[in-house]
Design a protein around this motif. Structure first.
Motif: not given
Length: 697
Positions: A617-624, A631-640
C-alpha cells in the motif's frame, strides 16, 4: 548472538515434498524449521512463543541473483525490505515499523552474521555485509522477545553461513542481467580429514537502473570449522567487502520521478555524489560441552571499515564556521566479545534450560570532514572542516530461561543495556563540539505458550524495548552546532499474541497480532544545508497483524503467502521546526499492507518454476503527511531453474524476470529529505540469467 554453526539446517514446508517413485502420489510431510535466534539453542520454530521465521537459502537461492538480502527477506511477514536501486545507501529494512526512518543503511534492527554484529553498538547496521552465496539460512525474530538482544533491537535478522561438509568440491558461476548487471563467482567447500572449509569470492558490477547509479562490489569469505575434541567445536570466519566510487543518484522530487524514473537529481551529477567502502573482519566462535548438561560459548571478533562519501552540499551552506563540510571520511576499528553459559537443569520438573551471558561491543571512528570543492571545481576533496574521534561502546549482561512443563512453555529474558557515546573534537577551529552521553536501561521480556494439541500452539508475549539515538542522529544540534546531547532514547512496550498451527501434513499456518506503544520517538527537527538534526517526539502506536501460510497443496505444487497489516501512527501532536505533526498522522516509510505470495511447480527433480506476487500500500514520506505519498503497487515476478548431473559434475541454470508487466512505481522513499527528494523509483521489467558448474572430488 548465536554461535556460528550451532543451528541445524531448516527445511521449508514449501519444499518438503519428496519426488514420486511410483505411480501412487506421495504425500509431502511437514518439516518444521529449526531456529536458534530467540532461544540461543536449536529449537523448532513452532515451539518458540514468538514470531520467528527461518529462511533456508539452499532452497530458494538458486532462483535468485544472490546480491541483496531483499531477495529472500521479502517472504518474511512483519518485515518491509526495499531495494533502493542505490548501492551507495544499502537496503531499506524495517520490522514492525522499527527502522523505517533510516535514510541510509539499517537502524533499529539487530543484524548479526555468524555471531558477529553487522550493527554498531549505537544501532546502525549494514545489510550489504550479508554474503548470500555462502549463507545456509537467515533467522528473523520480531516482537517482544527480540529485546533480549539489546538496545536498538526492534527485530533481529541473523544470518548463518554453511559449514564445510561432504566431499570437497569447487564451483564457478557466471550471471548477468538488465542494466549491465554482471556477476562472477568462484568457490570451494567441503571437508578434509575432519576439517570443514568454505571459501568464496565474487565480483558484481552494474550500470544501475537509474542514471549515475553504477556500482561494483567485491566480496570474499572464508570459513574453517572443526572439532578440536569430542566435546568442542570451533569456527573461524574471515570476510571482506569492497565498493569503490559507488555512484549515488540521490532521491527525486515527485515531478522528476513521474517524468523520468531513470533520472538523477541534477546536483548528483554536479557534485559527482559517490561512496567508497572497504571492510574486513575476522570472527572466532568456540563452543564446549561440559559436565551436567552445561556448555560454554565464546564469540570474539574484530575488523576495520573505511568509508569515503561525497555529498551534494553547496559551498554556500558550508560558509558557516560550524559546518563539517561536504565530504565524509572515517576509518573505523570495531571489535567485541560475547560469552555465555548454557545450563540444563535436570532437577527441575519438565525441561528447564538457562542462559547467562555478557556482550561487549566497541567501535572507534577516526572521522574527518572536508569541503567538496576547490575554487569553482565541485565534487573534489578540499579544505578540512572536521577532525574527531568518535567512540561507541556497549556492555550488556543478560539472562534467559526456557522452561517446558507439559503442554506449557515459558520463555523469559532480562538484559541490562549500557551504551556510551564519546565524541572528542580535535578540529577546534570553530569551537569545541565534543560531547558524551551514556544510555542505560534494563529490558525484560517473557512469552508463554500452550499446546492445545500436537498440531496447534497458542502464545502471548510482552516486553520492554530501548532504542538509543545513533551516532549520526547525535551529530548535529538544531541550532547548527555539533553534538546533540539533548536527545533521549525512545522506549517501547510491546505485546503479542499468536497461533502456530499445522493444519495437516502439508500445510502450516502462523498468525500473530501485536501492539507497540513507543515514547520519545525521534523525528526530524531541522533539515538544511545537507545536515539533519533530530528531536524526541510524543508517543507512537503500532498495531498490526502478521500471517504466513506455507503449503504443499498438491503433488509437485507448493504455495507461500506472507501478509502484514500495520497501522503505525503518532499518538499526540508534536511541533517540530516550522511544521506540526498532528495526532493520528501516519509514520513515514511504513506501508499499511504488505503481501508476498508465490506458487511453485516442480514436475521433475531437475526443473522448477514459480510465480511471485508483491503488493504494498501507499507510503507517506514525511511526518506531517502533507507531501505526496508514494502510491501503492503490485508486481509479478517469474523464475525458473534447471539442474543436470554428469558423473562428478553438476550444472545449474537460472532465469528470472522481475516486474513482468513493467509497472512504474516508487520502490523506496527517503524519509524527511530536506530537499523534497523523497522518491526512489523501482526498475521496470528486468531479466537475470545465470549458470554454474560444480565439480566434486
Amino acid at each position: 548472538m548465536a554461535l556460528a554453526g550451532v543451528g541445524l539446517s531448516t527445511v521449508g514446508l514449501a519444499h518438503a515434498q519428496t519426488q514420486p517413485t511410483s505411480t501412487a502420489p506421495e504425500q509431502p510431510a511437514v518439516l518444521e524449521p529449526i531456529v536458534v535466534t530467540g532461544t540461543r539453542s536449536p529449537s523448532s520454530a513452532r515451539s518458540v512463543p514468538a514470531s520467528v521465521d527461518s529462511v533456508d537459502l539452499g532452497l530458494i537461492a538458486p532462483g535468485q541473483p544472490g546480491i541483496n538480502a531483499s531477495e529472500v527477506l521479502i517472504r518474511v511477514p512483519g518485515l518491509v525490505v526495499q531495494n533502493r536501486q542505490n548501492y551507495a545507501q544499502d537496503l531499506q529494512i524495517s520490522s514492525r515499523g522499527f527502522g523505517s526512518r533510516s535514510a541510509f543503511g539499517v537502524r533499529g534492527i539487530k543484524l548479526i552474521t555468524d555471531g558477529i554484529p553487522a550493527s554498531t553498538p549505537d544501532g546502525q547496521g549494514q545489510a550489504a555485509t550479508f554474503n548470500l552465496d555462502t549463507a545456509d539460512r537467515i533467522d528473523v525474530l520480531r516482537g517482544p522477545l527480540s529485546t533480549v538482544y539489546g538496545s536498538n533491537a526492534g527485530g533481529v535478522i541473523e544470518m548463518f553461513s554453511r559449514d564445510g561438509q561432504g566431499a570437497p568440491r569447487v564451483i564457478t558461476e557466471v550471471s548477468g542481467g538488465s542494466d549491465g548487471l554482471r556477476k562472477y563467482r568462484i568457490g570451494a567447500e567441503g571437508e578434509y580429514n575432519g576439517v570443514g572449509f568454505l571459501f568464496d569470492a565474487s565480483r558484481m558490477s552494474t550500470d544501475g537502473y537509474r542514471d549515475h547509479s553504477a556500482a561494483t562490489r567485491q566480496q570474499q569469505f572464508g570459513k574453517i570449522n572443526l572439532k578440536p575434541d569430542a566435546d568442542s567445536r570451533l569456527a573461524i570466519t574471515v570476510s571482506g567487502l569492497h565498493q569503490r566510487d559507488t555512484q549515488d543518484p540521490l532521491g527525486l522530487t515527485w515531478d522528476q520521478a513521474v517524468s523520468n524514473p531513470r533520472g538523477v537529481a541534477p546536483v548528483a551529477l554536479q557534485y559527482n555524489t559517490r561512496k567508497s567502502i572497504d571492510q574486513q573482519q575476522l570472527g572466532v566462535n568456540y563452543e564446549r560441552q561440559l559436565v551436567n548438561g552445561s556448555a560454554v560459548q565464546l564469540n570474539v571478533y574484530g575488523g576495520n571499515r573505511k568509508v569515503g562519501q561525497y555529498l551534494a552540499i553547496p559551498p554556500t551552506a558550508q560558509a558557516s564556521p560550524r559546518h563539517a563540510g561536504g565530504v565524509v571520511d572515517f576509518d573505523r576499528d570495531f571489535q567485541g566479545v560475547g560469552l555465555r553459559w548454557l545450563q540444563t537443569v535436570s532437577q527441575a520438573p519438565g525441561k528447564l534450560n538457562l542462559v547467562a551471558g555478557i556482550d561487549y561491543d566497541r567501535t572507534q571512528d577516526d572521522r574527518t570532514g572536508y569541503e567538496n570543492f576547490i575554487g569553482s571545481t565541485l565534487g573534489v576533496r578540499g579544505r578540512q572542516r572536521r577532525n574527531e574521534i568518535d567512540t561507541v561502546t556497549s556492555l550488556d549482561p543478560y539472562a534467559q530461561a526456557n522452561w517446558v512443563l507439559g503442554a506449557w512453555t515459558l520463555q523469559a529474558g532480562l538484559r541490562h543495556n549500557t551504551v556510551r557515546v564519546d565524541v572528542d573534537d580535535k578540529y577546534l577551529a570553530n569551537g569545541d563540539d565534543s560531547g558524551q552521553r551514556r544510555f542505560s536501561k534494563t529490558t525484560p521480556s517473557a512469552g508463554l505458550m500452550y499446546a492445545i494439541n500436537p498440531d496447534i500452539n497458542v502464545y502471548v508475549s510482552a516486553g520492554k524495548g530501548f532504542e538509543t539515538p545513533t551516532q549520526a542522529e547525535l551529530a548535529y544540534s538544531a541550532d547548527g552546532s555539533g553534538f546533540n546531547g539533548a536527545l533521549s532514547p525512545s522506549t517501547s512496550t510491546q505485546y503479542e499474541a499468536g497461533i502456530k498451527a499445522r493444519i495437516n501434513e502439508r500445510t502450516r499456518l502462523n498468525a500473530a497480532v501485536f501492539d507497540i506503544d513507543t515514547k520519545n520517538e525521534l523525528v526530524v527537527a531541522t533539515a538544511a544545508g545537507g545536515r539533519t538534526s533530530y528531536r524526541n517526539a510524543a508517543q507512537t502506536k503500532r498495531r498490526g497483524v502478521e500471517l504466513s501460510l506455507d503449503s504443499a497443496f498438491a503433488r509437485d505444487w507448493t504455495a507461500l503467502v506472507a501478509l502484514t497489516y500495520l497501522d503505525a501512527t503518532y499518538d499526540g501532536s508534536v511541533g517540530t521546526g516550522t511544521s506540526r505533526i498532528a495526532s493520528g498522522n501516519k509514520l513515514p516509510g511504513v506501508p499499511q499492507t504488505t503481501l508476498y505470495s508465490e506458487v511453485a511447480w516442480q514436475p521433475r527433480p531437475w526443473v522448477s518454476t514459480a510465480i511471485e506476487g508483491v503488493v504494498r500500500s501507499k507510503v507517506y514520506v514525511e511526518d506531517t503527511n502533507s507531501a505526496k505519498a508514494a502510491p501503492g503497487y503490485g508486481v509479478i515476478n517469474w523464475r525458473t531453474r534447471f539442474e543436470q548431473t554428469a558423473g562428478a559434475w553438476t550444472f545449474r541454470q537460472t532465469l528470472r524476470l522481475d516486474n513482468l508487466f513493467g509497472k512504474r512505481y516508487i520502490g523506496s522513499v527517503i524519509v524527511g529529505d530536506g530537499n523534497g527528494r523523497y522518491y526512489e523509483p523501482a526498475s521496470g521489467l528486468t531479466w537475470f540469467a545465470g549458470a554454474s558448474a560444480q565439480y566434486a572430488f
